[in-house]
Structure formats: structure tokens, C-alpha cells
Enzyme design. Structure first.
Site, PDB file in Angstrom:
ATOM      1  N   LYS A 141       0.864  -1.191   0.000  1.00 26.48           N
ATOM      2  CA  LYS A 141       0.000   0.000   0.000  1.00 26.48           C
ATOM      3  C   LYS A 141       0.889   1.225   0.000  1.00 26.48           C
ATOM      4  O   LYS A 141       2.001   1.188   0.521  1.00 26.48           O
ATOM      5  CB  LYS A 141      -0.873   0.012   1.258  1.00 26.48           C
ATOM      6  CG  LYS A 141      -2.079   0.898   1.131  1.00 26.48           C
ATOM      7  CD  LYS A 141      -3.191   0.149   0.440  1.00 26.48           C
ATOM      8  CE  LYS A 141      -4.465   0.936   0.328  1.00 26.48           C
ATOM      9  NZ  LYS A 141      -5.571   0.042  -0.073  1.00 26.48           N
TER      10      LYS A 141
HETATM   11  N1  GLU Z   1      -7.254  -0.122  -3.412  1.00 24.23           N
HETATM   12  C1  GLU Z   1      -7.967  -1.321  -3.707  1.00 24.23           C
HETATM   13  C2  GLU Z   1      -8.021  -2.220  -2.488  1.00 24.23           C
HETATM   14  O1  GLU Z   1      -7.881  -1.772  -1.385  1.00 24.23           O
HETATM   15  C3  GLU Z   1      -7.440  -2.021  -4.949  1.00 24.23           C
HETATM   16  C4  GLU Z   1      -6.024  -2.481  -4.862  1.00 24.23           C
HETATM   17  C5  GLU Z   1      -5.478  -3.025  -6.168  1.00 24.23           C
HETATM   18  O2  GLU Z   1      -6.227  -3.148  -7.114  1.00 24.23           O
HETATM   19  O3  GLU Z   1      -4.277  -3.287  -6.205  1.00 24.23           O
HETATM   20  O4  GLU Z   1      -8.263  -3.386  -2.587  1.00 24.23           O
END
Ligand code: GLU
Length: 440
Positions: free
Chosen positions: A123
Site C-alpha cells: 500500500k
Molecule cells: N485499493 C484497492 C483495495 O484496497 C485495490 C487495490 C489493487 O487493485 O491493487 O483493494
């Protein structure tokens, strides 16, 4: 096949202090500990999963439109890359910090493992109120952040995607900056891109769509067990906290199925009509007015009131930690579908499950986004693109498989849905971790 357990295999308090500053991280660890106890997880695996593998903090200087320079804090955390490249969104929000980013990265590890994707958890984020930036400033911020992380990002190492405050345009700037550095277009470096530059059909709607798939599975499951359950029709009421990328799509999907969405909200507050809201009209309203506030034919309520409405299904689809010890006793919904990451604190979730509330945990409920991100990554690497119908069919298949697995674990251990989802995720991941072992 297990590594020898040693008595002192715990994380040193020094390293825990580094990460534990946010509720989200502390809740993620608490949930992990609960699941580990139920499944009797290998202690050494547990010790490693409690902390991220790597975190990078960068300063992101931006020349603002008035000529001044401001410096923003940026982060990228890789929690675990046993199963494949780090995967996870980039958040632009004024609450972003190292601990929250680390907690969200941990959730991504479990989400990807639960969905059996060959991806790890990561993240990123920038601590910024992006609503105060112009388009040019946002572009400069994004490009400089990407430059600072040039050696971290990559289709085989760490693949970002949108999250709160970022979108397809943000991903396009990241892809372009990274590609300029490499001298050629690199599609696989981000997902959630616009379709014109290698994005996948169906990606934008995938998270909200997946939320509704898991609600449908839950309804069928409860029905098969002879338990009280909502129906996918006008007899069911739903409140949605957050009418953004996830909440608005979930609202539309439910509305299409004839389910009564009675309340939705955003930063401006909430709107409520017990007879049901006209979701397509709200979308038009937002197109012209930016926020839900002022939408005619509905009562104005606060975000806090929305969470406490007497509805069949509550979908928290905005930020984390909105259902906590403070308000849990006033939450009346019979089913909670966690469209956001970490919306329910560990203690609140235990209280709700003890009361018989059916919780669809975040790593299961909102996984549609990362599933289609995975499809996008695969399509980009192969330069071979699928139709939207193919994407949706595969999405439905992966989510159905994961839902079934979680129910299997729930019944095997007689535990709540949250622990069951985590146990399913960890069973898969811990096997891989033990097979690969610890090097050196
Ligand atoms: N931000 C989204 C999540 O929390 C998508 C993450 C992604 O597609 O890598 O799952």
C-alpha cells in the site's frame, strides 16, 4: 514441513512501536491474533506476518501554482511478497501515515492470498488534502512521488492501483512517469489505468460489483441454513456510507436488482428516504453538484446517523474505523458488507457477531477491485485484452470460490466470518511461506 518454533519468536517491541500508531494497524494485528489462535497458526509465521517486510518514506516536493514549494510525506509499504509482486492502492488523504499504510498493506496480503492471486500485499499513500490541489499540482505530486519510488515500483516487484483520492488519471501519470524512465511503455506497472492505455474493461466497477456478489452469496448461504436473511428485492433496505468509487457502484447494482437503497452519504453528509432513493438521479445530481447534499426528495442526515439506521444491510464503503466501540451498540443493521478497508474495529466486530449480525469482511467483500487489477496486470503483460463479459464472469468465479472457502472454514472452526476469511487467507499463505522457508 513446519519451521521449528522457538519460545522467543516474537517481534521486538522496538519494531512494533514503529508500526502501531494507527487504529487500523492495531485492529489488523488484533484480528490476525484472533484468527491465529483459532487456527493454531505456526508461531514463526505469525511473528513475520505481524510486521511489514519493507517500508519506504519519501519527501515529495511540489511547485504549487503560486510559485511556492511545498513538501508532502509519501509512503510505500510492502507487507509480504511470498506469493508474488506487492499489490495495493495508493491513497491521497490527509490522514495517511506510516502505520495506517502498513495496516492497509497487511490487509492486501490477506486479500490477495484469500483470492488465490499470485500477488503479495502493499500500500502507498501521500499525506495530502488532494481536494485543495489543482490538476497541475496533483500531476506534479504524482510524478515526483513515482520518481522517488522508481526502484520500488515495477511489474514484477510492486504494482500500485487506485485507492481513496486517486483514480485512473493518477494511474496514467504513474504509468507515464515510470515508462519515461524506462524508455518504453510499461503497462504492467500499475492497474486501474484508463482502458485507452492498457486498463481492463470492468475494472472501475469491479469493487462495487464484487460487494454486491458477496451480499448475494450471503443471502443464499443464510437461506440455506434456514436463518433470517434479507431478500434481493424491494423488501430489503440498504444504507451506504460513502458514495464514491465503491459505494456508488454498489448502490447502482442493488438498485438494478430492485433492492431499496434508503440512504447514501459522502463528505457533505447523508441523504435518507425510507421509501428508497433514485440512484441514477443521485448520480446525475452529483455530476452537476459534486456532493449529495441538497438532493431533492430526501431528508438530510449525518454520516453518524446513517451508520445507525434501522436497515437490513449496511455497507460502510468509505474510510476505516467508522463502526467502533463508541457507536456499535447503536448499529441496527442485520448484515454489514465491508466495502471499505477496516471499517469495523476488532472489538465492535466481536460485539456485532455475538449479536448475530452477519459481517462480510473487507478482504472478502471488497476484493473485486484487486481481482480485476490482477486481470488487468495479466492482460497488460500478455498484451491480450478480454471483453467485459469475460472479465465479469472471471470476477464472479473468483469471488464465488473465495466465499465458499470462507464458509467452509467458518463451519470447520465454528468461528465468525472475519476470522474465517483471515484463516482461509493465512492457510494458503503460510503453506507458501513454510515451503519457501527463511533465507538465510
Ligand atoms: N485499493 C484497492 C483495495 O484496497 C485495490 C487495490 C489493487 O487493485 O491493487 O483493494
Amino acid at each position: 514441513m513446519s519451521t521449528p518454533s522457538i519460545q522467543q519468536s516474537s517481534t521486538s517491541s522496538l519494531s512494533s512501536h514503529l508500526w502501531e500508531g494507527s487504529e487500523l494497524y492495531r485492529n489488523a494485528v488484533m484480528d490476525l491474533e484472533n484468527a491465529a489462535t483459532v487456527m493454531d497458526l505456526d508461531r514463526n509465521v505469525m511473528t513475520r506476518l505481524k510486521v511489514p517486510r519493507r517500508a519506504v518514506i519519501v519527501s515529495v516536493p511540489v511547485r504549487m501554482d503560486d510559485g511556492s514549494v511545498r513538501v508532502f510525506e509519501g509512503y510505500r509499504v510492502l507487507h509480504n511478497i511470498t506469493l508474488g509482486p506487492g499489490k495495493g492502492g495508493i491513497r491521497y488523504h490527509h490522514h495517511v501515515n506510516l502505520s495506517e499504510t502498513a495496516g492497509l498493506a497487511m490487509l492486501m496480503t490477506f486479500k490477495c492470498s484469500l483470492m488465490e492471486l499470485p500477488l503479495g500485499g502493499a500500500k502507498g499513500g501521500i499525506r495530502v488534502d488532494h481536494t485543495q490541489l489543482s490538476r497541475a499540482e496533483t500531476q506534479a505530486l504524482t510524478r515526483r512521488y513515482t520518481m522517488e519510488l522508481m526502484t520500488v515500483f515495477g511489474p514484477e516487484s510492486d504494482v500500485p492501483a487506485p485507492d481513496i483520492g486517486t483514480d485512473g488519471q493518477t494511474m496514467a501519470w504513474i504509468m507515464d512517469t515510470y515508462s519515461q524512465g524506462k524508455g518504453h511503455a510499461v503497462h504492467g506497472v500499475v492497474t486501474g489505468k484508463p482502458v485507452e492505455i492498457g486498463g481492463s474493461l470492468g475494472r472501475a466497477e469491479s469493487t462495487g460489483r464484487g460487494v454486491v456478489y458477496t451480499i448475494e452469496h450471503s443471502v443464499k448461504y443464510l437461506e440455506s441454513k434456514g436463518k433470517p436473511h434479507p431478500k434481493m428485492d424491494g423488501s430489503t433496505t440498504v444504507a451506504i456510507h460513502g458514495f464514491g468509487k465503491v459505494g456508488a457502484v454498489a448502490a447502482e447494482e442493488l438498485h438494478m436488482r430492485g433492492v431499496k437503497v434508503v440512504a447514501v452519504s459522502d463528505v457533505s453528509g447523508g441523504i435518507y428516504n425510507p421509501k428508497g432513493l433514485d440512484i441514477p438521479k443521485i448520480k446525475d445530481w452529483i455530476y452537476n453538484n459534486r456532493v449529495v447534499k441538497g438532493f431533492p426528495g430526501a431528508e438530510w442526515i449525518s454520516n453518524e446517523q446513517l451508520l445507525e439506521l434501522d436497515v437490513d444491510i449496511l455497507i460502510p464503503a468509505a474510510v476505516d474505523d467508522v463502526i467502533t466501540e463508541k457507536n456499535v451498540d447503536r448499529v441496527k443493521a442485520r448484515m454489514i458488507a465491508e466495502g471499505a478497508n477496516g471499517p469495523t474495529s476488532s472489538v465492535a466486530q466481536q460485539k456485532l457477531e455475538a449479536r448475530g449480525v452477519f459481517i462480510i469482511p473487507d478482504i472478502l467483500c471488497n476484493a473485486g477491485g484487486v481481482i480485476v487489477s490482477y486481470f488487468e496486470w495479466v492482460q497488460g503483460i500478455q498484451s491480450f485484452f478480454w471483453t467485459e463479459a469475460e472479465v465479469n464472469a472471471r470476477l464472479a468465479h473468483v469471488m464465488a470460490r473465495a466465499f465458499k472457502k470462507v464458509i467452509g472454514v467458518k463451519e470447520r472452526y465454528n468461528c465468525g466470518m472475519k476470522s474465517a476469511a483471515l484463516i482461509s487467507a493465512i492457510e494458503n499463505l503460510s503453506k507458501a511461506m513454510l515451503l519457501r522457508g527463511l533465507y538465510p
